[in-house]
Design a protein around this motif. Structure first.
Motif, PDB file in Angstrom:
ATOM      1  N   MET A   1       0.838  -1.197   0.000  1.00  0.00           N
ATOM      2  CA  MET A   1       0.000   0.000   0.000  1.00  0.00           C
ATOM      3  C   MET A   1       0.875   1.250   0.000  1.00  0.00           C
ATOM      4  N   SER A   2       0.392   2.277  -0.661  1.00  0.00           N
ATOM      5  CA  SER A   2       1.051   3.577  -0.643  1.00  0.00           C
ATOM      6  C   SER A   2      -0.012   4.644  -0.829  1.00  0.00           C
ATOM      7  N   VAL A   3       0.402   5.882  -0.812  1.00  0.00           N
ATOM      8  CA  VAL A   3      -0.537   6.984  -1.002  1.00  0.00           C
ATOM      9  C   VAL A   3      -1.245   6.881  -2.348  1.00  0.00           C
ATOM     10  N   LEU A   4      -0.612   6.239  -3.320  1.00  0.00           N
ATOM     11  CA  LEU A   4      -1.205   6.137  -4.649  1.00  0.00           C
ATOM     12  C   LEU A   4      -2.455   5.268  -4.647  1.00  0.00           C
ATOM     13  N   ASP A   5      -2.569   4.371  -3.654  1.00  0.00           N
ATOM     14  CA  ASP A   5      -3.759   3.527  -3.558  1.00  0.00           C
ATOM     15  C   ASP A   5      -4.983   4.314  -3.084  1.00  0.00           C
ATOM     16  N   ALA A   6      -4.755   5.533  -2.626  1.00  0.00           N
ATOM     17  CA  ALA A   6      -5.868   6.367  -2.170  1.00  0.00           C
ATOM     18  C   ALA A   6      -6.464   7.203  -3.297  1.00  0.00           C
ATOM     19  N   ILE A   7      -5.899   7.101  -4.490  1.00  0.00           N
ATOM     20  CA  ILE A   7      -6.420   7.861  -5.629  1.00  0.00           C
ATOM     21  C   ILE A   7      -7.675   7.180  -6.158  1.00  0.00           C
ATOM     22  N   GLY A   8      -8.726   7.966  -6.341  1.00  0.00           N
ATOM     23  CA  GLY A   8      -9.979   7.435  -6.868  1.00  0.00           C
ATOM     24  C   GLY A   8     -10.931   6.986  -5.786  1.00  0.00           C
ATOM     25  N   GLU A   9     -12.071   6.404  -6.234  1.00  0.00           N
ATOM     26  CA  GLU A   9     -13.140   5.962  -5.324  1.00  0.00           C
ATOM     27  C   GLU A   9     -13.608   7.113  -4.436  1.00  0.00           C
ATOM     28  N   THR A  10     -13.738   8.280  -5.035  1.00  0.00           N
ATOM     29  CA  THR A  10     -14.234   9.451  -4.304  1.00  0.00           C
ATOM     30  C   THR A  10     -15.753   9.375  -4.180  1.00  0.00           C
ATOM     31  N   PRO A  11     -16.316   9.938  -3.111  1.00  0.00           N
ATOM     32  CA  PRO A  11     -17.767   9.793  -2.890  1.00  0.00           C
ATOM     33  C   PRO A  11     -18.602  10.731  -3.755  1.00  0.00           C
ATOM     34  N   LEU A  12     -19.878  10.376  -3.873  1.00  0.00           N
ATOM     35  CA  LEU A  12     -20.894  11.275  -4.420  1.00  0.00           C
ATOM     36  C   LEU A  12     -21.616  11.926  -3.249  1.00  0.00           C
ATOM     37  N   ILE A  13     -21.714  13.249  -3.275  1.00  0.00           N
ATOM     38  CA  ILE A  13     -22.342  13.984  -2.185  1.00  0.00           C
ATOM     39  C   ILE A  13     -23.581  14.695  -2.722  1.00  0.00           C
ATOM     40  N   PRO A  14     -24.782  14.370  -2.235  1.00  0.00           N
ATOM     41  CA  PRO A  14     -25.982  15.077  -2.696  1.00  0.00           C
ATOM     42  C   PRO A  14     -25.949  16.545  -2.276  1.00  0.00           C
ATOM     43  N   ALA A  23     -36.571  19.767  -8.676  1.00  0.00           N
ATOM     44  CA  ALA A  23     -37.117  18.423  -8.474  1.00  0.00           C
ATOM     45  C   ALA A  23     -36.064  17.334  -8.648  1.00  0.00           C
ATOM     46  N   ALA A  24     -35.176  17.507  -9.611  1.00  0.00           N
ATOM     47  CA  ALA A  24     -34.160  16.487  -9.895  1.00  0.00           C
ATOM     48  C   ALA A  24     -33.082  16.491  -8.811  1.00  0.00           C
ATOM     49  N   ALA A  25     -32.440  15.354  -8.635  1.00  0.00           N
ATOM     50  CA  ALA A  25     -31.328  15.250  -7.685  1.00  0.00           C
ATOM     51  C   ALA A  25     -30.036  15.696  -8.363  1.00  0.00           C
ATOM     52  N   VAL A  26     -29.188  16.353  -7.585  1.00  0.00           N
ATOM     53  CA  VAL A  26     -27.858  16.759  -8.066  1.00  0.00           C
ATOM     54  C   VAL A  26     -26.828  16.234  -7.080  1.00  0.00           C
ATOM     55  N   HIS A  27     -25.947  15.354  -7.561  1.00  0.00           N
ATOM     56  CA  HIS A  27     -24.907  14.778  -6.717  1.00  0.00           C
ATOM     57  C   HIS A  27     -23.541  15.257  -7.197  1.00  0.00           C
ATOM     58  N   LEU A  28     -22.690  15.613  -6.248  1.00  0.00           N
ATOM     59  CA  LEU A  28     -21.370  16.153  -6.562  1.00  0.00           C
ATOM     60  C   LEU A  28     -20.304  15.083  -6.374  1.00  0.00           C
ATOM     61  N   GLU A 160     -17.068   4.361 -11.667  1.00  0.00           N
ATOM     62  CA  GLU A 160     -17.439   4.687 -10.293  1.00  0.00           C
ATOM     63  C   GLU A 160     -18.801   5.376 -10.244  1.00  0.00           C
ATOM     64  N   ILE A 161     -18.998   6.365 -11.120  1.00  0.00           N
ATOM     65  CA  ILE A 161     -20.267   7.101 -11.124  1.00  0.00           C
ATOM     66  C   ILE A 161     -21.430   6.165 -11.461  1.00  0.00           C
ATOM     67  N   TRP A 162     -21.242   5.308 -12.449  1.00  0.00           N
ATOM     68  CA  TRP A 162     -22.301   4.379 -12.833  1.00  0.00           C
ATOM     69  C   TRP A 162     -22.660   3.448 -11.665  1.00  0.00           C
ATOM     70  N   VAL A 294     -22.365  16.044 -11.018  1.00  0.00           N
ATOM     71  CA  VAL A 294     -21.451  17.130 -11.388  1.00  0.00           C
ATOM     72  C   VAL A 294     -20.105  16.876 -10.719  1.00  0.00           C
ATOM     73  N   LEU A 295     -19.053  17.029 -11.476  1.00  0.00           N
ATOM     74  CA  LEU A 295     -17.710  16.732 -10.964  1.00  0.00           C
ATOM     75  C   LEU A 295     -17.055  18.002 -10.428  1.00  0.00           C
ATOM     76  N   ALA A 296     -16.606  17.931  -9.169  1.00  0.00           N
ATOM     77  CA  ALA A 296     -15.882  19.034  -8.538  1.00  0.00           C
ATOM     78  C   ALA A 296     -14.395  18.724  -8.612  1.00  0.00           C
ATOM     79  N   PRO A 297     -13.642  19.401  -9.485  1.00  0.00           N
ATOM     80  CA  PRO A 297     -12.269  18.976  -9.781  1.00  0.00           C
ATOM     81  C   PRO A 297     -11.263  19.160  -8.667  1.00  0.00           C
ATOM     82  N   ASP A 298     -11.395  20.254  -7.882  1.00  0.00           N
ATOM     83  CA  ASP A 298     -10.335  20.473  -6.898  1.00  0.00           C
ATOM     84  C   ASP A 298     -10.835  21.204  -5.666  1.00  0.00           C
ATOM     85  N   SER A 299      -9.932  21.363  -4.718  1.00  0.00           N
ATOM     86  CA  SER A 299     -10.258  21.933  -3.412  1.00  0.00           C
ATOM     87  C   SER A 299     -10.095  23.443  -3.408  1.00  0.00           C
TER      88      SER A 299
END
Length: 446
Positions: A1-14, A23-28, A160-162, A294-299
């Motif tokens: 394991m290394s820090v590189l294993d933490a890349i990806g699998e980011t959550p969807l946040i409503p 009316a429609a849902a929007v997840h980030l 991941e999104i699917w 909707v994808l939020a690219p950075d902090s």
């Protein structure tokens, strides 16, 4: 394991508050939760792995890249973990925080001039290519044309999104920078189901039909210098994947960015603000069965000195909490005299005040400071031959101040030698004012 294993699998946040009445849902898709703070970690890892497998990047080699910052951060993290050197070239408009982060991870940072043509030797891509060629063991990541960039998102972000939406996603919204994120993710989602892919673009970016002039949202869009001979788009951007593009002005993007922090608890960059504005537009068209991702690219931590700093907003003419006056905009602000950079003295016949030499653009927007190449007080051309190029008489561009900035602050941070100041509203030059007009008869700020 290394820090590189933490890349990806980011959550969807409503999103729950900025979506009021929709009316429609929007997840980030929270890509700022990657180790390097951005979606670019995915592309960086994929590009390095591909270069290692092909033999282009050898043990002990040097990773070189031109970037607005985020891709460089991802590459530098990988370099640190795998024993490479990292040389990162960034334009001078990149935030101070990004430069500090790059250096903290051990990158050698080269800051070069932004706002020049792509074939200018000072351009980010030219400097990076030259350094990669001159450096023993150098490898140019070349995110704009590297197929591993969109490939990373086809292999990871899209699936991941699917999976996270159980296949219910109906629309995917993302900004377009290099184009890798929207191209790879969009291609996967379109193959998986009937998903509409929507690009979010700064109003001035040419991707969505803008004039190519400078804008204030980092890490998104496509700037084009007017002297560009051929506008080359990134090979990482697959236009056929995108169903439509929506344009968003800097002001709306920045306001949404600040709203996301204060109403949703999401500290993100302004490119995410741009994308959320578009996601809400799309969601308003849909019924309760719609699900917009909707994808939020950075902090937003990379932009604390910009979009989240009230002083920066005032200095650049964007809305900010008010300060005690008098304000710059309270004074005798007049419309600037705008002339082409190639104008001659005769073009100022009958003009008064100060003229701004601007690069030619199509469209009716007021000029961006980045398109002003010089200034000429009209009285300074008296006696000059009519055919004399104004460029020969020009002084540097005027110092800029914000319309909502306190006159005292504007006086305090501009040189006493400045005869005129350019006044910004929403980041563009809305007028000019004599610096002395901001002073009281006693010589203090009014």
């Amino acid at each position: 394991m290394s820090v590189l294993d933490a890349i990806g699998e980011t959550p969807l946040i409503p999103l729950t508050r900025v979506t009021a009445g929709i009316a429609a849902a929007v997840h980030l898709k929270a890509e700022f939760l990657n180790p390097g703070g951005s979606v670019k970690d995915r592309a960086a890892l994929a590009m390095v792995r591909a270069a290692e497998e092909s033999g282009e990047l050898k043990p002990g080699g040097v990773i070189v890249e031109g970037t607005s910052g985020n891709t460089g951060i991802g590459l530098t993290i990988i370099a640190a973990q795998r024993g490479y050197r990292a040389v990162v070239v960034v334009p001078d408009k990149s935030s101070a925080e990004k430069l500090a982060i790059l250096r903290a991870y051990g990158a050698e940072v080269i800051v070069t001039t932004g706002g020049v043509t792509r074939d200018d030797p000072r351009h980010v891509s030219q400097v990076a290519a030259r350094l990669a060629a001159e450096t023993p063991g150098g490898w140019l990541a070349n995110q704009y044309d590297n197929p591993a960039n969109p490939g990373a998102h086809y292999a990871t972000t899209g699936p991941e999104i699917w999976r996270q939406t159980g296949g219910r996603v109906t629309h995917f919204v993302a900004g377009v920078g290099t184009g890798g994120t929207i191209s790879g993710t969009g291609a996967y989602l379109r193959e998986a189901g009937p998903v509409t892919i929507v690009g979010a673009d700064p109003e001035n970016s040419v991707y969505g039909g803008g004039d190519g002039s400078p804008y204030y949202v980092e890490s998104i869009g496509h700037y084009v210098h007017p002297d560009t001979l051929e506008d080359v788009w990134p090979q990482s951007y697959h236009r056929e994947v995108v169903d439509r593009i929506e344009r968003v002005g800097d002001r709306e993007s920045i306001e949404m960015t600040r709203r996301l922090a204060r109403e949703e608890g999401l500290l993100v960059g302004a490119s995410a603000g741009t994308a959320v504005v578009v996601a809400l537009r799309v969601a308003r068209e849909l019924g309760p069965d719609g699900l917009v991702v909707v994808l939020a690219p950075d902090s937003g931590r990379a932009y604390l000195s910009k979009y989240f700093d009230d002083g920066w907003l005032r200095r650049t003419g964007f809305p900010a909490p008010p300060v005690p006056g008098p304000l710059v905009g309270d004074g005798p602000v007049t419309a600037p005299v705008l002339v082409p950079a190639a104008a001659r003295v005769r073009d100022l016949t009958g003009a008064t005040g100060v003229a701004l030499l601007v690069l030619p653009r199509q469209g009716g927007l007021s000029p961006s400071p980045g398109d002003v190449v010089g200034s000429v007080p009209v009285d300074a051309v008296a006696g000059a031959a009519p055919d004399t190029p104004l460029a020969e008489l020009a002084q540097p561009p005027l110092p800029t101040v914000g319309a909502g900035e306190a006159a005292a602050e504007a006086i305090g941070r501009t040189s006493a030698d400045a005869g005129w100041l350019a006044v910004l509203t929403d980041g563009r030059i809305a007028g000019v004012v004599p610096r002395g007009a901001l002073l009281t008869p006693g010589g203090t700020a009014r």
